[in-house]
Design an enzyme around this catalytic site. Structure first.
Site, short mmCIF file in Angstrom:
data_model
loop_
_atom_site.label_atom_id
_atom_site.label_comp_id
_atom_site.label_asym_id
_atom_site.label_seq_id
_atom_site.Cartn_x
_atom_site.Cartn_y
_atom_site.Cartn_z
N CYS A 1 0.83 -1.21 0.00
CA CYS A 1 0.00 0.00 0.00
C CYS A 1 0.86 1.26 0.00
O CYS A 1 0.37 2.34 -0.34
CB CYS A 1 -0.94 0.00 1.21
SG CYS A 1 -1.84 -1.55 1.36
N ASP B 1 -6.45 -11.79 -1.33
CA ASP B 1 -7.01 -11.35 -2.62
C ASP B 1 -7.41 -12.51 -3.52
O ASP B 1 -8.14 -12.31 -4.49
CB ASP B 1 -5.96 -10.52 -3.38
CG ASP B 1 -5.75 -9.14 -2.78
OD1 ASP B 1 -6.40 -8.83 -1.78
OD2 ASP B 1 -4.94 -8.38 -3.34
N LYS C 1 -23.48 17.54 17.55
CA LYS C 1 -24.23 16.53 16.78
C LYS C 1 -23.33 16.15 15.62
O LYS C 1 -23.23 16.88 14.63
CB LYS C 1 -25.53 17.12 16.22
CG LYS C 1 -26.67 17.15 17.21
CD LYS C 1 -27.92 17.66 16.50
CE LYS C 1 -28.95 18.10 17.51
NZ LYS C 1 -29.68 19.31 17.09
P1 FAD Z 1 -0.25 -10.18 -1.48
O1 FAD Z 1 -0.01 -9.24 -0.37
O2 FAD Z 1 -0.21 -9.63 -2.86
O3 FAD Z 1 0.78 -11.36 -1.35
C1 FAD Z 1 0.77 -12.46 -2.21
C2 FAD Z 1 2.17 -12.94 -2.43
O4 FAD Z 1 2.12 -14.28 -2.89
C3 FAD Z 1 2.90 -12.15 -3.51
O5 FAD Z 1 4.05 -11.53 -2.99
C4 FAD Z 1 3.27 -13.21 -4.55
O6 FAD Z 1 4.56 -13.04 -5.07
C5 FAD Z 1 3.20 -14.48 -3.75
N1 FAD Z 1 2.91 -15.66 -4.58
C6 FAD Z 1 1.89 -15.81 -5.47
N2 FAD Z 1 1.94 -17.03 -6.02
C7 FAD Z 1 3.00 -17.66 -5.48
C8 FAD Z 1 3.56 -18.95 -5.66
N3 FAD Z 1 3.03 -19.81 -6.51
N4 FAD Z 1 4.66 -19.28 -4.95
C9 FAD Z 1 5.19 -18.39 -4.08
N5 FAD Z 1 4.71 -17.17 -3.87
C10 FAD Z 1 3.63 -16.80 -4.56
N6 FAD Z 1 -5.24 -2.30 0.06
C11 FAD Z 1 -5.78 -1.49 0.99
O7 FAD Z 1 -6.62 -1.95 1.75
N7 FAD Z 1 -5.41 -0.18 1.09
C12 FAD Z 1 -4.47 0.38 0.28
O8 FAD Z 1 -4.13 1.57 0.40
C13 FAD Z 1 -3.89 -0.45 -0.72
N8 FAD Z 1 -2.99 0.06 -1.57
C14 FAD Z 1 -2.40 -0.78 -2.49
C15 FAD Z 1 -1.44 -0.25 -3.34
C16 FAD Z 1 -0.83 -1.08 -4.28
C17 FAD Z 1 0.19 -0.50 -5.21
C18 FAD Z 1 -1.16 -2.46 -4.33
C19 FAD Z 1 -0.50 -3.37 -5.32
C20 FAD Z 1 -2.13 -2.98 -3.49
C21 FAD Z 1 -2.75 -2.15 -2.56
N9 FAD Z 1 -3.73 -2.64 -1.70
C22 FAD Z 1 -4.30 -1.82 -0.78
C23 FAD Z 1 -4.18 -4.04 -1.79
C24 FAD Z 1 -3.46 -4.91 -0.77
O9 FAD Z 1 -2.08 -4.72 -0.88
C25 FAD Z 1 -3.83 -6.36 -1.01
O10 FAD Z 1 -5.22 -6.47 -0.86
C26 FAD Z 1 -3.15 -7.30 -0.05
O11 FAD Z 1 -1.76 -7.18 -0.13
C27 FAD Z 1 -3.56 -8.74 -0.36
O12 FAD Z 1 -2.87 -9.62 0.45
P2 FAD Z 1 -2.54 -11.10 -0.05
O13 FAD Z 1 -1.77 -11.74 1.03
O14 FAD Z 1 -3.77 -11.75 -0.52
O15 FAD Z 1 -1.64 -10.90 -1.34
#
Ligand code: FAD
Length: 555
Positions: free
Chosen positions: A44, A288, A439
């Site tokens: 983020c 996500d 309020k």
């Molecule tokens: P991620 O945090 O994306 O982590 C998933 C990880 O899994 C990645 O690093 C990837 O490399 C790894 N991966 C995937 N497949 C494999 C595999 N086969 N083997 C090994 N590793 C793997 N959300 C907010 O609420 N507020 C914000 O202000 C906000 N700003 C954002 C700004 C940006 C630029 C981005 C990109 C996202 C933002 N988000 C924000 C969204 C938020 O970052 C995501 O919702 C959150 O990180 C999701 O978490 P996650 O663990 O599902 O995935």
């Protein structure tokens, strides 16, 4: 023997799950696999580093593999891509991206937290240098280096969602000329159009070349060939860009799950139960990549936000550690700063409620962010959607220079607990003149809804005015003449509130009256006067401010 818990993905969801698991189970073997070079980094924060607001790259690294190893006894393997899940043998295959060696690890429990990857549409020329999407630090470094090396001066951002707008703001802050291309008529889809008008205005005021209802049809090289591109739009206009950022949306990075025949939905999101378990009892999924329930519409959906991913990380760890915990769905509470404005939302918007066939009404308020007599107060626009039968709160949106965040956080909390208009009225919120009003806008919203549901005043929405007028209703503007000079609804009669009682004879008692002022408060008073004199009248919710905002959006 110690339990083996393997986690795919080491950022928001995966790292949270790993840390909580260790706190709950000192003996488990916990291995975190991350494809990229970094774990637990601040996705983020990436736009703010690119814009220069966050100055040190190192600040984005919330944790390192070494720290996670030392403090939490986690086996963190970066540059390690999980390439296959072998459900029968309860193991996964991993490719070490540095050595290319493929090996297997067995699990008792597997957590999938692979996140979502940016959508890259098949637009001709999209593979050209200088076109980037933004997901991680590697992308960030590439964009940063490109802008520096090319001495980029012009940027095009494609997509007006949260990441697109953050990037537009930050590139502008960095000193680039920025054009923002958005396919639909408004940016930020989670908001209803009439609430977004100030954001469009702010983008334009700050010098962003905002192109709505436009699509990129191809990326051409410039002639003579340089490192810039011609971004060609569907009206055949083109914009020169030294750097292009794609912020078109994301898709669940869930091929591992689908390849392993875990249940996924039509958009590829992994299906999970209330305890975040997948269709395989030994495999959980979070973040996500999963499908979540929308607690308001009861539809299944995907909400790629950091808060839900982090909370799911904790919940999944609890469930695995033998502490059954339910995930109660995702409201989609979100916030964005765009230059001097903040816009925030929670729950369902009008579009989602209409699509789900849920009957709703909305009230609009335009109070001050704090007591008007205390310096620095700014107008705040607040829309609260509710059920007309019981006043249950279904969603809210706020936009303004100050105070949007705390109002939406309070309403999000209320919705989470099934709150109604009565709850909003009853909340005792902190108050002193620099911070709020006795309020609070949240209390006021509850009161306005109560007044409507308890039949003190009928409200109509901006979208209903035309139809009512066609059916014979008359418009009464109760603002002062000076305000009317700045614009009014065509055909309205102007009688300022203070003169209503003495000029009742000018109002046809057999007509249906739509009353409005600037924000809705004076017209409410006028409605109370008129209805007690036997007139049939209704208050235009949000009044001229919301009506003109909606009209400026062309809706
Ligand atoms: P991620 O945090 O994306 O982590 C998933 C990880 O899994 C990645 O690093 C990837 O490399 C790894 N991966 C995937 N497949 C494999 C595999 N086969 N083997 C090994 N590793 C793997 N959300 C907010 O609420 N507020 C914000 O202000 C906000 N700003 C954002 C700004 C940006 C630029 C981005 C990109 C996202 C933002 N988000 C924000 C969204 C938020 O970052 C995501 O919702 C959150 O990180 C999701 O978490 P996650 O663990 O599902 O995935």
């Amino acid at each position: 023997m110690a339990r083996r818990i393997l986690i795919v993905g080491g950022v928001a969801g995966g790292a949270s799950a790993a840390a909580r698991l260790r706190r709950l189970d000192e003996n488990a073997v916990i291995i975190l696999f991350e494809r990229g070079p970094d774990v637990s980094f601040a996705n983020c924060g990436l736009p703010y580093y690119l814009g220069g607001e966050i100055k040190e790259r190192g600040k984005l690294l919330v944790q390192t593999p070494e720290k996670l190893g030392a403090n939490l006894n986690l086996d963190v393997r970066v540059r390690s891509e999980v390439i296959e899940i072998l459900r029968k043998s309860k193991s996964i295959r991993i490719r070490n991206l540095q050595t290319n060696v493929i090996y297997e690890e067995g699990y008792d429990t597997l957590i999938l937290a692979p996140g979502a990857s940016p959508l890259i549409p098949p637009i001709p020329g999209i593979e050209k240098p200088g076109i980037f999407s933004l997901r991680n630090l590697v992308d960030t470094d590439r964009i940063h280096t490109w802008i520096q090396n090319q001495q980029a001066k012009k940027a095009v951002v494609v997509g007006g969602g949260f990441i697109g707008l953050e990037m537009a703001e930050q590139l502008k802050t960095r000193g680039l000329e920025v054009a923002l291309i958005q396919r639909s008529a408004q940016v930020l889809d989670p908001f209803d159009p009439e609430m977004i008008s100030p954001i469009h205005q702010e983008l334009i005021t700050q010098g962003i070349d905002l192109r709505l209802n436009r699509q990129v049809i191809r990326f051409d090289d410039t002639t003579p060939k340089g490192n810039s591109l011609n971004v060609v739009l569907d009206d055949n206009s083109s914009i020169v860009a030294d750097v292009v950022i794609l912020g078109i949306g994301v898709r669940p990075d869930s091929h591992l799950a689908s390849d392993a025949k875990l249940e996924v939905n039509a958009r590829g999101a992994i299906k999970v139960n209330d305890h975040l378990g997948t269709s395989d009892p030994c495999i959980y999924a979070i973040g996500d990549a999963i499908e979540v329930a929308d607690p308001i519409t009861r539809n299944q959906t995907q909400v790629p936000l950091a808060g839900p991913a982090n909370r799911q990380g904790r919940i999944v760890a609890d469930n695995i550690a033998g502490k059954p915990t339910r995930y109660r769905g995702t409201l989609g509470t979100a916030i964005l700063r765009i230059f001097d404005y903040t816009t925030a939302c929670t729950g369902a918007n009008a579009k989602a409620l209409t699509k789900a066939g849920i009957t709703f009404k909305a009230v609009y308020l335009h109070p001050n962010s704090h007591a008007g007599y205390y310096p620095g107060a700014h107008p705040l626009s607040l829309k609260v959607l509710f059920s007309p039968t019981d006043g249950k709160i279904l969603g809210a949106q706020a936009v303004g220079k100050d105070g949007a965040d705390k109002r939406i956080d309070v309403i999000a909390t209320s919705i989470h607990h099934g709150g109604t208009m009565d709850d909003l009225v009853d909340y005792e919120l902190c108050y002193a003149p620099p911070f709020g009003s006795a309020k609070d806008p949240v209390n006021l919203a509850g009161m306005v809804i109560q007044n409507n549901i308890n039949h003190l005043v009928e409200i109509i929405h901006w979208s209903e005015v035309e139809g009512r007028v066609q059916r014979g209703a008359k418009l009464l503007d109760v603002r002062e003449p000076k305000e009317v000079e700045t614009g009014m609804i065509l055909g309205a009669l102007n009688i300022p509130l203070g003169q209503i009682r003495s000029r009742l004879n000018e109002l046809d008692p057999s007509s249906d009256w739509i009353i409005y002022c600037q924000s809705g408060q004076r017209s409410y008073n006028a409605c109370r006067i008129l209805s007690q004199h036997g007139y049939k009248c209704c208050n235009l919710s949000g009044a001229y401010k919301t009506f003109s905002a909606a009209k400026s959006m062309g809706v």
